[in-house]
Design a protein around this motif. Structure first.
Motif, PDB file in Angstrom:
ATOM      1  N   VAL A  66      11.849  -8.342  -1.704  1.00 37.40           N
ATOM      2  CA  VAL A  66      11.228  -7.202  -1.021  1.00 37.40           C
ATOM      3  C   VAL A  66      11.394  -5.931  -1.857  1.00 37.40           C
ATOM      4  N   LEU A  67      12.594  -5.731  -2.422  1.00 39.39           N
ATOM      5  CA  LEU A  67      12.842  -4.569  -3.272  1.00 39.39           C
ATOM      6  C   LEU A  67      12.003  -4.635  -4.552  1.00 39.39           C
ATOM      7  N   VAL A  68      11.888  -5.837  -5.122  1.00 42.67           N
ATOM      8  CA  VAL A  68      11.080  -6.013  -6.331  1.00 42.67           C
ATOM      9  C   VAL A  68       9.617  -5.714  -6.037  1.00 42.67           C
ATOM     10  N   MET A  69       9.132  -6.169  -4.886  1.00 45.43           N
ATOM     11  CA  MET A  69       7.754  -5.895  -4.492  1.00 45.43           C
ATOM     12  C   MET A  69       7.504  -4.394  -4.364  1.00 45.43           C
ATOM     13  N   GLY A  70       8.479  -3.699  -3.789  1.00 51.66           N
ATOM     14  CA  GLY A  70       8.355  -2.247  -3.676  1.00 51.66           C
ATOM     15  C   GLY A  70       8.310  -1.573  -5.035  1.00 51.66           C
ATOM     16  N   GLY A  71       9.171  -2.024  -5.946  1.00 50.80           N
ATOM     17  CA  GLY A  71       9.167  -1.465  -7.295  1.00 50.80           C
ATOM     18  C   GLY A  71       7.858  -1.716  -8.022  1.00 50.80           C
ATOM     19  N   LEU A  72       7.306  -2.925  -7.881  1.00 51.02           N
ATOM     20  CA  LEU A  72       6.019  -3.246  -8.498  1.00 51.02           C
ATOM     21  C   LEU A  72       4.910  -2.342  -7.972  1.00 51.02           C
ATOM     22  N   GLY A  73       4.880  -2.174  -6.661  1.00 56.91           N
ATOM     23  CA  GLY A  73       3.847  -1.325  -6.053  1.00 56.91           C
ATOM     24  C   GLY A  73       3.914   0.098  -6.556  1.00 56.91           C
ATOM     25  N   MET A  74       5.136   0.632  -6.720  1.00 52.36           N
ATOM     26  CA  MET A  74       5.292   2.006  -7.199  1.00 52.36           C
ATOM     27  C   MET A  74       4.783   2.164  -8.630  1.00 52.36           C
ATOM     28  N   VAL A  75       5.095   1.193  -9.476  1.00 52.86           N
ATOM     29  CA  VAL A  75       4.652   1.265 -10.868  1.00 52.86           C
ATOM     30  C   VAL A  75       3.129   1.197 -10.957  1.00 52.86           C
ATOM     31  N   ILE A  76       2.510   0.329 -10.141  1.00 50.57           N
ATOM     32  CA  ILE A  76       1.047   0.228 -10.131  1.00 50.57           C
ATOM     33  C   ILE A  76       0.420   1.531  -9.652  1.00 50.57           C
ATOM     34  N   GLY A  77       1.018   2.152  -8.626  1.00 50.53           N
ATOM     35  CA  GLY A  77       0.511   3.430  -8.135  1.00 50.53           C
ATOM     36  C   GLY A  77       0.579   4.520  -9.185  1.00 50.53           C
ATOM     37  N   ALA A 132       2.513   0.328  12.213  1.00 52.41           N
ATOM     38  CA  ALA A 132       1.905   1.638  12.466  1.00 52.41           C
ATOM     39  C   ALA A 132       2.561   2.725  11.614  1.00 52.41           C
ATOM     40  N   SER A 133       3.881   2.651  11.469  1.00 51.82           N
ATOM     41  CA  SER A 133       4.615   3.652  10.692  1.00 51.82           C
ATOM     42  C   SER A 133       4.202   3.622   9.226  1.00 51.82           C
ATOM     43  N   ILE A 134       4.123   2.422   8.660  1.00 53.46           N
ATOM     44  CA  ILE A 134       3.750   2.300   7.249  1.00 53.46           C
ATOM     45  C   ILE A 134       2.335   2.802   7.017  1.00 53.46           C
ATOM     46  N   LEU A 135       1.398   2.403   7.904  1.00 56.25           N
ATOM     47  CA  LEU A 135       0.003   2.808   7.736  1.00 56.25           C
ATOM     48  C   LEU A 135      -0.162   4.317   7.875  1.00 56.25           C
ATOM     49  N   ALA A 136       0.508   4.908   8.862  1.00 57.47           N
ATOM     50  CA  ALA A 136       0.385   6.352   9.092  1.00 57.47           C
ATOM     51  C   ALA A 136       0.899   7.141   7.892  1.00 57.47           C
ATOM     52  N   ALA A 137       2.083   6.760   7.396  1.00 60.56           N
ATOM     53  CA  ALA A 137       2.647   7.451   6.235  1.00 60.56           C
ATOM     54  C   ALA A 137       1.750   7.276   5.014  1.00 60.56           C
ATOM     55  N   SER A 138       1.224   6.074   4.833  1.00 62.67           N
ATOM     56  CA  SER A 138       0.378   5.788   3.676  1.00 62.67           C
ATOM     57  C   SER A 138      -0.897   6.612   3.690  1.00 62.67           C
ATOM     58  N   PHE A 139      -1.545   6.703   4.851  1.00 59.83           N
ATOM     59  CA  PHE A 139      -2.793   7.464   4.949  1.00 59.83           C
ATOM     60  C   PHE A 139      -2.576   8.927   4.577  1.00 59.83           C
ATOM     61  N   TYR A 146       0.830  -1.207   0.000  1.00 60.58           N
ATOM     62  CA  TYR A 146       0.000   0.000   0.000  1.00 60.58           C
ATOM     63  C   TYR A 146       0.864   1.256   0.000  1.00 60.58           C
ATOM     64  N   MET A 147       1.946   1.240   0.797  1.00 55.58           N
ATOM     65  CA  MET A 147       2.853   2.382   0.834  1.00 55.58           C
ATOM     66  C   MET A 147       3.575   2.545  -0.493  1.00 55.58           C
ATOM     67  N   ALA A 148       3.994   1.419  -1.092  1.00 60.14           N
ATOM     68  CA  ALA A 148       4.657   1.483  -2.395  1.00 60.14           C
ATOM     69  C   ALA A 148       3.709   2.057  -3.447  1.00 60.14           C
ATOM     70  N   TRP A 149       2.455   1.657  -3.386  1.00 58.47           N
ATOM     71  CA  TRP A 149       1.447   2.204  -4.303  1.00 58.47           C
ATOM     72  C   TRP A 149       1.336   3.723  -4.126  1.00 58.47           C
ATOM     73  N   ASN A 150       1.348   4.173  -2.881  1.00 58.19           N
ATOM     74  CA  ASN A 150       1.279   5.611  -2.606  1.00 58.19           C
ATOM     75  C   ASN A 150       2.481   6.361  -3.158  1.00 58.19           C
ATOM     76  N   ILE A 151       3.665   5.739  -3.049  1.00 55.22           N
ATOM     77  CA  ILE A 151       4.876   6.373  -3.585  1.00 55.22           C
ATOM     78  C   ILE A 151       4.745   6.543  -5.095  1.00 55.22           C
ATOM     79  N   GLY A 152       4.222   5.523  -5.758  1.00 54.16           N
ATOM     80  CA  GLY A 152       4.021   5.627  -7.193  1.00 54.16           C
ATOM     81  C   GLY A 152       3.002   6.683  -7.558  1.00 54.16           C
ATOM     82  N   ALA A 153       1.924   6.740  -6.802  1.00 54.22           N
ATOM     83  CA  ALA A 153       0.845   7.686  -7.097  1.00 54.22           C
ATOM     84  C   ALA A 153       1.267   9.131  -6.854  1.00 54.22           C
ATOM     85  N   ASN A 154       2.095   9.371  -5.855  1.00 54.70           N
ATOM     86  CA  ASN A 154       2.453  10.744  -5.495  1.00 54.70           C
ATOM     87  C   ASN A 154       3.886  11.092  -5.864  1.00 54.70           C
ATOM     88  N   ASP A 155       4.827  10.311  -5.391  1.00 54.44           N
ATOM     89  CA  ASP A 155       6.237  10.675  -5.492  1.00 54.44           C
ATOM     90  C   ASP A 155       6.812  10.426  -6.876  1.00 54.44           C
TER      91      ASP A 155
END
Length: 341
Positions: free
Chosen positions: A229-240, A89-96, A14-23
């Motif tokens: 784990v890094l690949v999962m993060g990259g996938l989430g960013m691209v989807i976002g 908690a950290s991941i959820l807070a940043a994501s929200f 979810y956080m990776a998706w947010n990074i893709g959508a915003n960052d």
């Protein structure tokens, strides 16, 4: 534990998706704003070069996010479950917070968000006597915070100088303005690849840093950040980027200042260079701050009137709010998770 593993992996996605959508969206917004690339082309470039950046350099900054701010090893030796809940908690807070900002088309820093969230968890842990306030790595935190101010300044200065040189050597001497700009469209595509690589190397840590720390404590992974784990993060960013990235692209690409291929090239090259330098130094900086600083820099090269100060102030206001909101939200979620689990 199985439930927590699933929960924190989903939160990391979810956080990776947010990074893709915003960052990632605002990192590539200049290419779209000048017409050098379409949204679809940006997604393809991101899919390739984000992965490369995440895999080649991503582990350096991930280690800083995972263990550089709060003494994770100290907490996990006594209360490993506290680390897991704190990272969740950290991941959820940043994501929200990033989701809310993206909804309002605001380019905020996912780096600020996750660092503020991890700090919020650390402060609650110190308040509860699990660690002392002096155990928090304040020196590392100060370095990270300092880099947030230095990076947009470096981006602005670097972009201003690059564009000034281009203007002096090419634009002022050319009998045709449009022909020169057209040549820089190709160069901007190259810098688009460069900035995607740099972004992946630094910002994937915002999603997988806390995730990596939690998985390590639970014995799912070792001390090294695994490739999956890094690949999962990259996938989430691209989807976002593919699903919601268009919202912030517009703000960066057209609302701060008018962007031409030469200005877009200058801003992107400056941003990617500054971000990659900090990735090599293991410091999580804000790609958002750096790029906005670079766009402002090329805008100021055309005079103060060329920059929309209202949009800039709106962006800066969201930056100021990011760390305290993320820290407070993280603290509240952490307390709630403690009650639940």
């Amino acid at each position: 534990m199985d439930l927590l593993v699933i929960a924190i992996i989903l939160a990391g996605l979810y956080m990776a998706w947010n990074i893709g959508a915003n960052d990632l969206a605002n990192a590539m917004g200049t290419s779209v704003g000048t017409g050098a690339l379409t949204i679809k082309q940006v997604i393809i470039i991101a899919a390739v070069f984000e992965f490369l950046g995440a895999v080649v350099f991503g582990n350096r900054v991930t280690s800083t996010i995972a263990k550089g701010i709060v003494p994770i090893d100290m907490i996990s030796s006594i209360h490993p479950e506290i680390v897991v809940l704190g990272m969740l908690a950290s991941i959820l807070a940043a994501s929200f917070w990033v989701t809310l900002a993206t909804f309002y088309n605001l380019p905020v820093s996912t780096s600020h968000s996750i660092v503020g969230s991890v700090l919020g968890f650390g402060l609650i842990a110190a308040f509860n006597g699990i660690i002392s306030f002096s155990d928090i790595h304040w020196v590392v935190l100060v370095k990270i915070i300092a880099s947030w101010f230095v990076s947009p300044a470096l981006g602005a200065i670097f972009a201003y100088l690059i564009f000034s040189v281009i203007r002096r050597l090419y634009l002022h001497r050319a009998s045709d303005m449009p022909a020169v700009e057209k040549k820089f469209l190709f160069l901007q595509v190259i810098t688009g690849c460069y900035i995607a690589f740099a972004h992946g190397s630094n910002d994937v840590a915002n999603a997988v840093g806390p995730l990596s720390a939690a998985l390590n404590v639970m014995g799912v992974t070792g001390t090294e950040v695994p490739i999956w784990v890094l690949v999962m993060g990259g996938l989430g960013m691209v989807i976002g980027m593919a699903t919601w990235g268009y919202k912030v692209v517009e703000t960066i690409g057209s609302k701060i200042t008018e962007l031409t291929p030469t200005r877009g090239f200058s801003a992107q090259f400056a941003t990617a260079s500054v971000v990659l330098l900090h990735s090599y130094s293991s410091l999580p900086i804000s790609t958002t701050h750096t790029l906005v600083g670079s766009v402002i820099g090329v805008g100021l090269a055309g005079g103060l009137a060329a920059v929309d100060l209202g949009v800039i102030w709106r962006i800066i206001s969201s930056w100021i709010a990011t760390v305290p909101i993320a820290a407070l939200t993280s603290a509240i979620i952490f307390v709630g998770l403690e009650v639940i689990f």
